[in-house]
Design a protein around this motif. Structure first.
Motif, mmCIF file in Angstrom:
data_model
loop_
_atom_site.group_PDB
_atom_site.id
_atom_site.type_symbol
_atom_site.label_atom_id
_atom_site.label_comp_id
_atom_site.label_asym_id
_atom_site.label_seq_id
_atom_site.Cartn_x
_atom_site.Cartn_y
_atom_site.Cartn_z
ATOM 1 N N ALA A 59 -15.278 -0.224 -0.536
ATOM 2 C CA ALA A 59 -14.568 0.521 0.497
ATOM 3 C C ALA A 59 -15.512 0.842 1.653
ATOM 4 C CB ALA A 59 -13.990 1.811 -0.083
ATOM 5 N N LYS A 96 -9.177 1.691 2.813
ATOM 6 C CA LYS A 96 -8.369 2.760 2.213
ATOM 7 C C LYS A 96 -7.876 2.365 0.824
ATOM 8 C CE LYS A 96 -6.725 4.615 6.639
ATOM 9 N NZ LYS A 96 -5.546 4.829 7.503
ATOM 10 N N TYR A 117 0.838 -1.215 0.000
ATOM 11 C CA TYR A 117 0.000 0.000 0.000
ATOM 12 C C TYR A 117 0.862 1.250 0.000
ATOM 13 C CZ TYR A 117 -3.352 3.475 1.748
ATOM 14 O OH TYR A 117 -4.112 4.589 1.910
ATOM 15 N N LEU A 149 -7.327 -0.922 6.481
ATOM 16 C CA LEU A 149 -6.407 -0.747 5.353
ATOM 17 C C LEU A 149 -7.071 -1.168 4.047
ATOM 18 C CD1 LEU A 149 -3.592 0.150 4.544
ATOM 19 C CD2 LEU A 149 -2.808 -2.202 4.874
ATOM 20 N N VAL A 198 -11.940 6.681 10.977
ATOM 21 C CA VAL A 198 -12.626 6.188 9.786
ATOM 22 C C VAL A 198 -13.555 7.202 9.157
ATOM 23 C CG1 VAL A 198 -14.672 5.220 10.882
ATOM 24 C CG2 VAL A 198 -13.714 4.071 8.899
ATOM 25 N N LEU A 239 -10.777 2.384 -1.611
ATOM 26 C CA LEU A 239 -11.181 3.759 -1.902
ATOM 27 C C LEU A 239 -10.248 4.381 -2.928
ATOM 28 C CD1 LEU A 239 -13.071 6.136 -1.146
ATOM 29 C CD2 LEU A 239 -11.403 6.762 0.605
ATOM 30 N N GLN A 240 -8.960 4.188 -2.738
ATOM 31 C CA GLN A 240 -8.000 4.763 -3.679
ATOM 32 C C GLN A 240 -8.055 4.095 -5.043
ATOM 33 O OE1 GLN A 240 -4.001 5.399 -2.269
ATOM 34 N NE2 GLN A 240 -4.682 5.887 -0.192
ATOM 35 N N PHE A 272 -15.067 -0.173 5.587
ATOM 36 C CA PHE A 272 -15.060 0.807 6.678
ATOM 37 C C PHE A 272 -16.173 0.518 7.682
ATOM 38 C CE2 PHE A 272 -13.045 3.841 3.454
ATOM 39 C CZ PHE A 272 -11.774 3.629 3.957
ATOM 40 N N PRO A 301 -12.323 8.850 5.451
ATOM 41 C CA PRO A 301 -12.401 7.981 4.270
ATOM 42 C C PRO A 301 -13.797 7.433 4.018
ATOM 43 C CG PRO A 301 -11.186 6.900 6.051
ATOM 44 C CD PRO A 301 -11.342 8.337 6.436
#
Length: 943
Positions: free
Chosen positions: A92, A81, A50, A78, A109, A84-85, A96, A112
């Motif tokens: 995502a 994240k 990551y 993680l 949290v 999401l990216q 979360f 994000p």
């Protein structure tokens, strides 16, 4: 010593208040007890990937870890994240939410998760859901949340609230550029270009080397027609951060408008590779093809646009004006007028007075019926301007609501006109439901006195006595009912309930069994027998009874709620939650009990956001119910929204009228909200209803003392002693007042007198604390030892004694004392956790086993997880320790001791930069903690 038992309240009644709140320092469900070494290695490898922006590889490794253990909190965080990216915002959000379920601290949290919501167009939920409330978050996180809310409000067309959010963020940190830069797109959308330029300039002044600042400056220039300046600003932004594809898309749009075909074609070609499946890029391709007179290519590109946007859910597009306009224009270019109209109408609602309005007008002209449809809609909205429900149902919904109000009014008038026992019974219940329980009980007593055979009044009165804790009166009424009708199963059930409340369980069981003998299919006594089984910890027997009930009545919410109690008491928290959620699902549209039970469950397990959601759902069913208002206020207090809690409690005070018991409960909540005037007002009403109500008198003295009026507090305390000379409470209050004045000798005398009058755990603890520094604490220890010898089952005093030994460093005695506590209650997670710490200090290898038991009992508590992780680290199990310490850190990011423990494990694992950051955070907090000196030494070694 880490994580020792919290000190009991300095004041008796504050202790009662905290017991009522049951929400301020309890536990969170779902922590993983054990971590698999292989899963931990997957996580650490994923973290490295990551950090190197290998998102695909990181996601694979994280999913591998979850295949082994789905309850690894750091893995879920993680994964969220990384997803999401990578653009998988739906997945995502799921990750979360799993992290939230597992107990991650909201501050870790909320940003994000909010970004995932924004990316899905879930704007209204983002603004309404409690998890996105800035209250209670660290200042830096509050700013980010407020800016997210500003963007959401802007997308919804609510410029006023968007700018209000901006101002709130700016007030937290006036020197931050972020609020100024976030203001720019809001101003542009509102066509306030002068204000947008000013905001961009302020942001640029505060952050001259920020790519975002140059991008926003370019946006203003772009919107006001300064295309050359915009290109220069966009280019400057890209020189700072070449990965900003949003900037590149904006710049290429200008290239197309300026006819700079070479630059535009080169940029679009690159963007196609960078952003495959991006509708803005496809539309730019269509424009370039049209300029080159390539109609087939243009049409192909337009089809790609609509194929990308059409499947997107309407709820997402509704708040994305650029995509709405883009798809409307694309459909119009393809001569698909009906579809173009749909998207352009939606765009017009969000952002009017644009060039797209002309195209929409042309479509309207070609459809002669559309004006009539619009006129109908406008007429409808004018008739019902405040409705938020489906418009086709508005008239009926409002009409039905109006009829209910009139019917209620007529019903009350009718009941008040006839002096008959039956109608007085209804009047009494009406008063009770409106919060006037004292007046309601009086009406019921009057009805029962006039006609003892008026069973409606008797049963209603009996239930009110039970709720008020007037057990003797309840038993008397129930016995009278049974004598009148000895074959009535319901009355025997009521008698059992009254006896059960008096803790006469054998007599209660006899009454319930008699009820079942009379009517074997009668469910209430079966439920009550199950409750007796639960009270005596006969959980298997209770479960069998409840399963039998659910076989007969699969939608019995009462049975489901009792199953939830069993699940919670046996440590099965997810199962308990599911049972309560089932009870909510099967209950009627006005039934609030199970929503409130679910809220209380979440409060007990430190999930304040979920508790608030459950309280909100109860409020939707009946916002003016006193029990709902108080539950709602508790949840608001738990999430840190003090202002909202105060408002709710003001309403509750009005509804409770002069009911002394209710007003005392409200006053306790007001004290928790630090609203001393509000507490005083509630207590005044309580004492107006019953001047000699001792709990109100005592709590009012407490309020006087907290307000600094020691003379008034003393006067009240002496009045209590005069009226109740054999009660301890007056002398305990005098002791508190003496302590506040620094008169320790007088305080000791009063506490001794209180303990002599009413020897109890509470009076013992007060006296013991006052004696704390005498003879190095020996006198207090001797007092506690004597008490525990004569009261060996008093678990509170046993724990206090153990804590005292631990604080004084007498570890062997502390160990024995905690072991005595656990003999009394093997499920006491706090005692298990403290014993594990003692064993660690004694170098006893049994510490791990005890710590694991503590986590099993409190499976979401950061302290117990940290204790287990630290013991494992100290015992040479670094991989498992690291994963647990990461988990604890996510649950309680502000705890410096946890940060130090994690840093030590990270340093040993070779992750020095991460360890250094954790140590700096721990030491920067300024809070003292066990291990602070070691943390400083470790930090020096890493520098």
């Amino acid at each position: 010593m880490p994580h020792t038992t919290a000190q009991l309240s300095e004041r008796m009644l504050r202790h009662i208040a905290l017991a009522l709140l049951c929400s301020l320092n309890l536990l969170t469900p779902h922590a993983a007890l054990a971590t698999d070494a292989k899963a931990s290695k997957y996580y650490e490898d994923a973290l490295v990937r990551y950090e190197k922006k290998d998102l695909e590889g990181a996601i694979i490794q994280l999913k591998n870890a979850l295949q082994i253990d789905k309850n690894m909190l750091p893995v879920q965080m993680l994964l969220g994240k990384a997803l999401l990216q990578s653009g998988d915002v739906v997945a995502a959000e799921v990750a979360f939410n799993e992290a939230l379920r597992l107990g991650v601290n909201r501050a870790e949290v909320v940003i994000p998760l909010g970004q995932a919501y924004m990316a899905q167009g879930k704007l209204v939920p983002l603004l309404q859901q409690q998890q996105f409330n800035p209250a209670g978050l660290p200042p830096a996180v509050q700013i980010q949340v407020l800016l997210l809310r500003a963007a959401a409000n802007s997308d919804l067309g609510d410029t006023r609230n968007a700018l209000k959010n901006i101002e709130e963020a700016r007030a937290i940190d006036p020197k931050s550029a972020s609020s100024w830069l976030a203001e720019v797109p809001i101003r542009i959308r509102a066509l306030q270009f002068k204000e947008a330029a000013a905001a961009a300039d302020r942001g640029m002044a505060l952050a001259p080397d920020s790519a975002e600042a140059w991008y926003q400056k370019g946006s203003v220039q772009h919107s006001t027609g300064d295309l050359t300046g915009a290109v220069a600003s966009y280019s400057k932004a890209l020189s700072i951060d070449a990965d900003r594809v949003d900037v590149r898309v904006a710049r290429v749009g200008i290239y197309v408008d300026l006819g700079q075909k070479k630059e535009a074609t080169s940029e679009v070609t690159q963007l196609v590779g960078l952003l495959p499946g991006e509708p803005r890029v496809a539309y730019l391709q269509a424009l370039l093809a049209e300029q080159d007179n390539r109609p087939v290519d243009a049409r192909t590109a337009l089809k790609e646009v609509v194929n990308l946007i059409d499947p997107v859910p309407p709820d997402y597009l509704r708040y994305r004006p650029q995509l709405l306009m883009l798809n409307g224009l694309a459909h119009y270019g393809l001569n698909e007028r009906e579809k173009a109209k749909q998207y352009l109408e939606a765009f017009q609602k969000v952002q009017g007075n644009s060039a797209a309005t002309k195209i929409l007008a042309q479509i309207y002209l070609s459809e002669p019926n559309i004006d009539r449809a619009i006129e109908v809609l406008e007429t409808y909205l004018k008739a019902q301007p405040t409705d938020s429900q489906a418009m086709t149902m508005l008239g009926s919904a409002l009409m039905v609501k109006g009829q209910n109000a009139r019917a209620t009014t007529l019903m009350k008038k009718a009941l008040q006109t006839q002096d008959a026992p039956g109608l007085r019974t209804v009047l009494g219940m009406s008063l009770i439901r409106s919060g006037q329980s004292g007046s309601g009980i009086s009406e019921l007593e009057s009805a029962y006195k006039k006609n003892p055979k008026q069973t409606g009044a008797a049963t209603a009165l009996l239930n009110m006595y039970l709720k008020a804790g007037q057990t003797a009166k309840a038993i008397a009424v129930a016995e009278d009912l049974v004598k009148q009708q000895p074959t009535n199963a319901e009355f025997f059930n009521l008698l059992g309930m009254a006896r059960g409340q008096s803790r006469n369980y054998p007599a209660a069981r006899t009454a319930f069994e008699q009820s079942l003998k009379l009517v074997s299919t009668y469910i209430p006594p079966s439920l009550n027998l199950a409750r007796l089984d639960i009270a005596t910890k006969a959980y298997d027997a209770a479960t069998k009874r409840l399963n039998d009930v659910l076989k007969v009545d699969p939608r019995n919410a009462e049975a489901m709620a009792e199953m939830a109690i069993i699940s919670e008491r046996t440590g099965k928290l997810p199962e308990a939650q599911r049972w309560l959620e089932k009870a909510v699902d099967v209950s009627g549209p006005k039934e609030q009990r199970w929503n409130l039970a679910l809220s209380d469950f979440h409060l007990r397990n430190a999930n304040a956001s979920a508790a608030l959601d459950a309280a909100k759902s109860a409020s939707a069913k009946g916002p003016e119910e006193l029990s709902v208002l108080m539950a709602y206020a508790k949840a608001q207090l738990a999430v840190g929204d003090i202002a909202a809690a105060k408002n709710l409690l003001m309403t509750a005070t009005k509804l409770a009228d002069y009911d002394p018991a209710k007003q005392v409960q409200i006053a306790m909540l007001q004290l928790a909200a630090n609203n001393l005037p509000g507490a005083s007002y509630s207590l005044d009403k309580a004492l107006s209803g019953q001047a000699d109500f001792l709990p109100a008198q005592a709590l009012m003295a407490e309020v006087d003392l907290r307000q600094g009026d020691q003379a008034k507090a003393e006067k009240r305390a002496r009045e209590i002693i005069a009226s109740q000379p054999k009660r301890a409470v007056g002398y305990s209050l005098l002791g508190d007042i003496s302590m506040a004045r620094g008169q320790k000798a007088a305080a000791l005398d009063n506490y001794r007198k209180a303990h002599q009058l009413e020897p109890s755990t509470e009076t013992l603890l007060r006296l013991s604390r006052a004696m704390g520094d005498q003879d190095g604490g020996k006198a207090a220890a001797q007092l506690a030892e004597q008490w525990t010898k004569t009261h060996p089952k008093d678990i509170i005093s046993q724990k206090a004694l153990a804590d005292g030994y631990a604080r004084s460093g007498n570890l062997p005695q502390a160990r024995l004392a905690y072991e005595r506590v656990l003999k009394l209650d093997p499920d006491d997670a706090e005692a298990l956790n403290n014993l594990a710490n003692i064993l660690l200090l004694l170098n006893d290898s049994g510490a791990i086993k005890i710590a694991e038991q503590a986590v099993a009992k409190n499976p979401g508590n950061a302290g117990t997880i940290d204790t287990l992780g630290w013991i494992l680290f100290k015992n040479g199990q670094p991989d498992r320790a690291l994963q647990l310490l990461r988990d604890a850190r996510l649950r309680q990011p502000g705890n410096p001791e946890i940060a130090y423990h994690l840093a030590a494990a990270l340093a040993q694992a070779g992750r020095k930069a991460e360890a250094k950051a954790e140590l700096e955070s721990a030491l920067r907090s300024g809070s003292s903690f066990d291990g602070a000196d070691q943390a400083k030494t470790l930090l020096k070694s890493l520098n």
